[in-house]
Scaffold this active site. Sequence first.
Site, PDB file in Angstrom:
ATOM      1  N   TYR A  92       0.999  -1.300   0.088  1.00 15.39           N
ATOM      2  CA  TYR A  92       0.073   0.100   0.067  1.00 15.39           C
ATOM      3  C   TYR A  92       0.842   1.393  -0.046  1.00 15.39           C
ATOM      4  CZ  TYR A  92      -4.087  -2.929   1.000  1.00 15.39           C
ATOM      5  OH  TYR A  92      -5.218  -3.792   1.218  1.00 15.39           O
ATOM      6  N   ASN A 115     -12.892  -0.599  -5.017  1.00 12.22           N
ATOM      7  CA  ASN A 115     -12.524  -1.058  -6.138  1.00 12.22           C
ATOM      8  C   ASN A 115     -13.816  -2.055  -6.743  1.00 12.22           C
ATOM      9  OD1 ASN A 115     -11.889  -2.417  -8.786  1.00 12.22           O
ATOM     10  ND2 ASN A 115     -10.209  -3.837  -7.647  1.00 12.22           N
ATOM     11  N   CYS A 123      -6.603  -5.194  -7.175  1.00 13.23           N
ATOM     12  CA  CYS A 123      -6.651  -4.803  -5.857  1.00 13.23           C
ATOM     13  C   CYS A 123      -6.080  -6.050  -4.902  1.00 13.23           C
ATOM     14  CB  CYS A 123      -7.856  -4.268  -5.335  1.00 13.23           C
ATOM     15  SG  CYS A 123      -9.338  -5.089  -5.329  1.00 13.23           S
ATOM     16  N   HIS A 124      -6.175  -7.225  -5.494  1.00 11.84           N
ATOM     17  CA  HIS A 124      -5.531  -8.138  -4.655  1.00 11.84           C
ATOM     18  C   HIS A 124      -4.023  -8.317  -4.376  1.00 11.84           C
ATOM     19  CE1 HIS A 124      -5.994  -9.603  -8.734  1.00 11.84           C
ATOM     20  NE2 HIS A 124      -4.828 -10.809  -8.489  1.00 11.84           N
ATOM     21  N   GLU A 150      -1.793 -16.831  -9.145  1.00 16.14           N
ATOM     22  CA  GLU A 150      -1.028 -16.089 -10.073  1.00 16.14           C
ATOM     23  C   GLU A 150       0.525 -16.339 -10.114  1.00 16.14           C
ATOM     24  OE1 GLU A 150      -1.777 -12.023  -9.770  1.00 16.14           O
ATOM     25  OE2 GLU A 150      -3.886 -12.047 -10.639  1.00 16.14           O
TER      26      GLU A 150
END
Length: 160
Positions: A92, A115, A123-124, A150
């Site tokens: 962040y 979001n 945003c994850h 991912e």
Amino acid sequence: MTTTIFDSPLGQVRVTGDNNGVSRISCTDVSSDEPVSTALPEPVEQAVAQLMDYFGGSRQTFDFLLNPAGTPFQQSVWKALLDVPYGTTLSYLALSRRLGDEKAIRAVAAANGKNPLWIVVPCHRIIGSDGSLTGYAGGLWRKKWLLEHEQGGSGQLSLF
């Protein structure tokens, strides 16, 4: 606005939009009796197909039309999120610095939490400075799943 729902490994995905673009993507554990349209605008149809490819492991980016509603500040945060590559994370604080004001970290985190385009505006991929999986509207277990997905399911996450 048209809404459609499909099943994913993380629950039911709801995609809402029109010919101007997709305005909302969300996920829930609760089965919905909400009426869904069979005649989908092209951006919604593309979103569903691309999200299914993402869950199947064959897609890392999205290219359908987006149309989220938000304040100019929220829009700037969501745009910055689009620059966080697949398979990586960013803190962040680092995101706040990219936006030009590290003191705005709380406002950036709040915009991140608002979001409306789950997964597509990633945003994850935003985590705590210490590497912790802080805050996720869809639940931390979903955030962990998405990051591991991912990373190729390795279970090992990289901070940057």
